[in-house]
Scaffold this motif. Structure first.
Motif, PDB file in Angstrom:
ATOM      1  N   UNK A   1       0.894  -1.114   0.341  1.00 28.62           N
ATOM      2  CA  UNK A   1       0.284  -0.055   0.182  1.00 28.62           C
ATOM      3  C   UNK A   1       0.881   1.056  -0.099  1.00 28.62           C
ATOM      4  N   UNK A   2       0.239   2.417  -0.681  1.00 28.14           N
ATOM      5  CA  UNK A   2       1.165   3.503  -0.746  1.00 28.14           C
ATOM      6  C   UNK A   2       1.087   4.195   0.278  1.00 28.14           C
ATOM      7  N   UNK A   3       2.138   4.784   0.825  1.00 30.34           N
ATOM      8  CA  UNK A   3       2.738   5.461   1.713  1.00 30.34           C
ATOM      9  C   UNK A   3       1.729   7.495   1.416  1.00 30.34           C
ATOM     10  N   UNK A   4       0.941   7.752   1.796  1.00 28.00           N
ATOM     11  CA  UNK A   4       0.493   9.295   1.502  1.00 28.00           C
ATOM     12  C   UNK A   4       0.954  10.182   1.742  1.00 28.00           C
ATOM     13  N   UNK A   5       1.756   9.949   3.357  1.00 27.33           N
ATOM     14  CA  UNK A   5       1.574  11.803   3.709  1.00 27.33           C
ATOM     15  C   UNK A   5       3.379  11.470   3.701  1.00 27.33           C
ATOM     16  N   UNK A   6       3.934  12.085   2.815  1.00 31.62           N
ATOM     17  CA  UNK A   6       5.462  12.334   2.514  1.00 31.62           C
ATOM     18  C   UNK A   6       5.097  13.687   2.388  1.00 31.62           C
ATOM     19  N   UNK A   7       5.880  14.491   2.225  1.00 32.74           N
ATOM     20  CA  UNK A   7       6.229  15.952   1.920  1.00 32.74           C
ATOM     21  C   UNK A   7       6.289  15.956   0.601  1.00 32.74           C
ATOM     22  N   UNK A   8       5.500  16.985   0.018  1.00 34.58           N
ATOM     23  CA  UNK A   8       6.174  17.023  -1.800  1.00 34.58           C
ATOM     24  C   UNK A   8       6.570  18.666  -1.572  1.00 34.58           C
ATOM     25  N   UNK A   9       7.587  18.989  -1.298  1.00 36.11           N
ATOM     26  CA  UNK A   9       7.942  20.039  -1.876  1.00 36.11           C
ATOM     27  C   UNK A   9       7.905  20.910  -3.594  1.00 36.11           C
ATOM     28  N   UNK A  10       8.059  21.692  -3.655  1.00 37.01           N
ATOM     29  CA  UNK A  10       7.937  22.223  -5.375  1.00 37.01           C
ATOM     30  C   UNK A  10       9.094  21.895  -5.861  1.00 37.01           C
ATOM     31  N   UNK A  11      10.337  21.988  -5.578  1.00 34.57           N
ATOM     32  CA  UNK A  11      11.638  21.382  -6.043  1.00 34.57           C
ATOM     33  C   UNK A  11      11.125  19.778  -6.125  1.00 34.57           C
ATOM     34  N   UNK A  12      10.434  18.988  -5.042  1.00 33.53           N
ATOM     35  CA  UNK A  12      10.858  17.681  -5.622  1.00 33.53           C
ATOM     36  C   UNK A  12       9.495  17.216  -6.286  1.00 33.53           C
ATOM     37  N   UNK A  13       8.062  18.284  -6.257  1.00 32.85           N
ATOM     38  CA  UNK A  13       7.074  18.092  -7.514  1.00 32.85           C
ATOM     39  C   UNK A  13       7.984  18.422  -8.864  1.00 32.85           C
ATOM     40  N   UNK A  14       8.739  19.622  -8.995  1.00 34.58           N
ATOM     41  CA  UNK A  14       9.563  19.846 -10.465  1.00 34.58           C
ATOM     42  C   UNK A  14      10.129  18.128 -11.066  1.00 34.58           C
ATOM     43  N   UNK A  15      11.094  17.764  -9.634  1.00 30.74           N
ATOM     44  CA  UNK A  15      11.760  16.364 -10.404  1.00 30.74           C
ATOM     45  C   UNK A  15      10.947  15.476 -10.628  1.00 30.74           C
ATOM     46  N   UNK A  16       9.589  15.567 -10.045  1.00 29.82           N
ATOM     47  CA  UNK A  16       8.218  14.172 -10.088  1.00 29.82           C
ATOM     48  C   UNK A  16       7.650  13.897 -11.420  1.00 29.82           C
ATOM     49  N   UNK A  17       7.974  15.703 -11.142  1.00 31.00           N
ATOM     50  CA  UNK A  17       7.166  15.990 -13.460  1.00 31.00           C
ATOM     51  C   UNK A  17       8.477  16.088 -14.473  1.00 31.00           C
ATOM     52  N   UNK A  18       9.509  15.689 -14.391  1.00 35.90           N
ATOM     53  CA  UNK A  18      10.522  15.172 -15.484  1.00 35.90           C
ATOM     54  C   UNK A  18      10.257  13.951 -15.317  1.00 35.90           C
ATOM     55  N   UNK A  19      10.615  13.157 -14.359  1.00 32.97           N
ATOM     56  CA  UNK A  19      10.383  12.232 -14.314  1.00 32.97           C
ATOM     57  C   UNK A  19       9.319  11.625 -15.603  1.00 32.97           C
ATOM     58  N   UNK A  20       7.888  11.856 -14.887  1.00 33.08           N
ATOM     59  CA  UNK A  20       6.046  11.859 -15.487  1.00 33.08           C
ATOM     60  C   UNK A  20       7.050  12.009 -16.406  1.00 33.08           C
ATOM     61  N   UNK A  21       7.623  13.046 -17.412  1.00 29.97           N
ATOM     62  CA  UNK A  21       7.575  13.051 -18.906  1.00 29.97           C
ATOM     63  C   UNK A  21       8.012  12.293 -19.511  1.00 29.97           C
ATOM     64  N   UNK A  22       9.390  12.093 -18.792  1.00 29.32           N
ATOM     65  CA  UNK A  22      10.224  10.727 -19.056  1.00 29.32           C
ATOM     66  C   UNK A  22       9.446   9.449 -19.726  1.00 29.32           C
ATOM     67  N   UNK A  23       8.813   9.075 -18.841  1.00 32.30           N
ATOM     68  CA  UNK A  23       7.666   7.632 -19.014  1.00 32.30           C
ATOM     69  C   UNK A  23       6.748   7.842 -20.183  1.00 32.30           C
ATOM     70  N   UNK A  24       6.875   8.991 -19.935  1.00 30.96           N
ATOM     71  CA  UNK A  24       4.794   9.417 -21.030  1.00 30.96           C
ATOM     72  C   UNK A  24       5.967   9.343 -22.448  1.00 30.96           C
ATOM     73  N   UNK A  25       7.230  10.082 -23.072  1.00 34.92           N
ATOM     74  CA  UNK A  25       7.701   9.418 -23.425  1.00 34.92           C
ATOM     75  C   UNK A  25       7.971   7.939 -23.914  1.00 34.92           C
ATOM     76  N   UNK A  26       8.146   7.640 -23.314  1.00 31.44           N
ATOM     77  CA  UNK A  26       8.669   5.784 -23.518  1.00 31.44           C
ATOM     78  C   UNK A  26       7.221   5.324 -23.670  1.00 31.44           C
ATOM     79  N   UNK A  27       6.400   5.909 -22.787  1.00 33.50           N
ATOM     80  CA  UNK A  27       4.632   5.724 -23.964  1.00 33.50           C
ATOM     81  C   UNK A  27       4.563   5.828 -25.018  1.00 33.50           C
ATOM     82  N   UNK A  28       4.969   6.790 -25.307  1.00 34.86           N
ATOM     83  CA  UNK A  28       4.599   7.615 -26.525  1.00 34.86           C
ATOM     84  C   UNK A  28       5.221   6.825 -28.003  1.00 34.86           C
TER      85      UNK A  28
END
Length: 544
Positions: free
Chosen positions: A433-460
């Motif tokens: 089960x996913x742990x959902x209470x980890x604090x996400x800073x703006x910097x971390x959110x930006x990094x995760x968005x880059x990784x999401x884009x990388x994974x979506x490019x692979x699917x594309x």
């Protein structure tokens, strides 16, 4: 160590003579080991023809004797029949057999009776048990060689579960895998009901309840990135189709090895429509363990005492190392407590500069330094990382630790639903089960968005949209209504909101992983800078 394989028909007098000589040598020579393969007379001819064809041997009678060279990285070396073995033993060990022809005939008859009795008993025992079928791909890899011992010992699946293990290899690697199977049988584990080798994935995955995908799908030199993704996509999609057609409906699939692993898990669960999405995972344990060991060496504690480090992102590509929830057990200091007592990693290290620079460099270069020291890729640590993940998943972790795991997102942390992403999880009684209470800073959110884009490019690359625009995983997921009905549920855990510490990024286009700075430590570093740029990027190789 000299390891010989003695194979023959149960009623063969010459097999009886060779067996007696081999037993004498094994008794008197500590480094002489023999493995016996006894076949029914009606099975012998087909078995002999098959093994000689695979190994390019010329032999037509019983017994068949060869020497295993698996520990030297080679296939078996043919010795021949009974007479050739007699000459070999006399020349190398000064030993021979003086068994008379009448004794050979008598013993061969006894061997036949014993073989029939043992076979009947084995068949009866098999009819009473229902072993768990386990399929392991790329089974000629050294990683699988080290993995088998932990699996058949009962430490992974459980000590009351018998196993049928199916090793899947390429046709040209069957000889090596046969040697691996002989080693597994020589362990004489009471839980190993059967082990087989095949190059047919349909046969290997038939009735499988656990499939461990260990394919080595690294990007070849000068291979275009899109061609590499398509090649890997074909392999993973084929696996998904076979799993759908042949595997058990409650099958659990672990996608490890090397390559675009998150994409692989996405394609497998997309094609295997009868498998629940939460039953397809990607381990992040190896890079997680390496990050733990670097801190453990710094503060002189056992690496098992470093817990709750999080690896976000793409297990086969870019990822983000987060120490925000990391804690240390078993540390020496002015304050002592029970085994459950722990302190934050940042407080124990107490060196922000080291965490932001040398630590990231140590994690980055660990795999390369290890490979240079061993003169080969690391295999023991990779094997343990995979089986430890399976063990925690199968039986649950009683300590309630946070681990990282590539799973299908349900939309938590703003990760698009349906995307396979490494997230913080806890294991409990055969599920995660996913742990959902980890604090996400703006910097971390930006990094995760880059990784999401990388994974979506692979699917594309696999599912290009007509207008060449980026396609979200939800759009691709709509191809299968059955998959849309599969859900992965996250469960909120705790209330700790300690912010993030650092980033690790892995290979995207076949390059090495990148480690970047973020979180409060990066802000400390930025106080001495004249601008507010994000931290510099270096690289690390991620093997799982």
């Amino acid at each position: 160590m000299a390891k010989f394989v003695l194979a023959g028909s149960a009623n063969c007098p010459y097999f009886a003579r060779a067996e007696l000589l081999a037993d004498n040598l094994e008794t008197n020579l500590p480094d002489f080991k023999v493995h016996k393969i006894v076949k029914n007379p009606d099975e012998w001819e087909n078995w002999l023809s098959d093994i000689c064809k695979r190994n390019a041997w010329a032999h037509s009678s019983s017994p068949l004797i060869w020497r295993e060279l698996l520990n030297r990285g080679g296939k078996g070396v043919l010795i021949g029949g009974s007479n050739e073995f007699q000459e070999y033993a006399a020349g190398y060990y000064g030993s021979s057999s003086a068994m008379k022809s009448s004794d050979m005939t008598t013993i061969s008859s006894e061997n036949m009776e014993t073989h029939l009795s043992v076979t009947e008993e084995e068949e009866h025992m098999k009819s009473l048990s229902k072993p768990l079928h386990v399929c392991i791909t790329n089974a000629a890899s050294p990683v699988i060689y080290h993995m088998l011992n932990e699996i058949v010992s009962g430490d992974v699946i459980g000590r009351d579960t018998e196993l049928n293990i199916h090793l899947l290899v390429e046709a040209e690697e069957i000889g090596v895998a046969e040697g691996v199977s002989l080693e597994a049988m020589d362990m004489a584990s009471p839980l190993l009901r059967e082990i087989s080798v095949t190059a047919d994935p349909n046969e290997a995955m038939n009735r499988a309840s656990l499939i461990i995908v260990m394919d080595d799908l690294g990007q070849n030199e000068n291979e275009p990135w899109e061609d590499w993704i398509r090649r890997c996509g074909t392999v993973y999609s084929n696996y998904g189709t076979i799993i759908h057609n042949w595997a058990s409906s409650d099958c659990k699939v672990v996608v490890a090895g090397s390559g675009p692993l998150n994409l692989g898990a996405y394609l497998i669960q997309r094609e295997a429509k009868n498998i629940l999405r939460q039953n397809v995972i990607v381990p992040s344990r190896l890079p997680e363990n390496r990050a733990k060991s670097a801190i453990a060496r710094r503060i002189n504690v056992n690496s098992s005492g470093i817990v709750d480090i999080i690896m976000w992102g793409n297990c086969g590509g870019s990822s983000h190392l987060d120490l925000s929830k990391g804690r240390v057990h078993g540390c020496e200091g002015a304050i002592w407590g029970p085994p459950s007592y722990s302190r934050p990693i940042k407080d124990m290290v107490h060196d922000d500069k080291w965490l932001q620079n040398e630590y990231l460099q140590t994690v980055k270069t660990h795999a390369e330094r290890l490979q240079n020291a061993l003169q080969r890729p690391a295999s023991v640590s990779e094997a343990h990382a995979v089986v430890a993940t399976i063990s925690d998943w199968w039986s649950g972790d009683n300590n309630g630790q946070i681990y990282s795991l590539g799973v299908t997102s349900d939309g938590c942390y703003e990760i698009p639903e349906g995307l396979v992403f490494s997230l913080p999880v806890k294991f409990h009684q055969g599920s995660w089960r996913v742990v959902e209470d980890v604090s996400i800073t703006n910097e971390l959110k930006a990094e995760l968005a880059k990784i999401v884009d990388e994974l979506q490019r692979e699917i594309e690359v696999i599912f290009p949209s007509p207008n060449k625009a980026k396609q979200s995983p939800e759009t691709v997921e709509e191809v299968s209504e059955d998959n849309n009905n599969k859900k992965v549920f996250g469960v909120k855990e705790g209330s700790d909101s300690t912010p993030g510490v650092s980033d690790v990024q892995g290979p995207t286009n076949g390059e090495e992983n990148e480690i970047t700075r973020s979180g409060p430590l990066s802000r400390i570093a930025e106080e001495s800078e004249t601008d507010t740029k994000e931290g510099t990027t270096v690289t690390e190789t991620d093997e799982v």
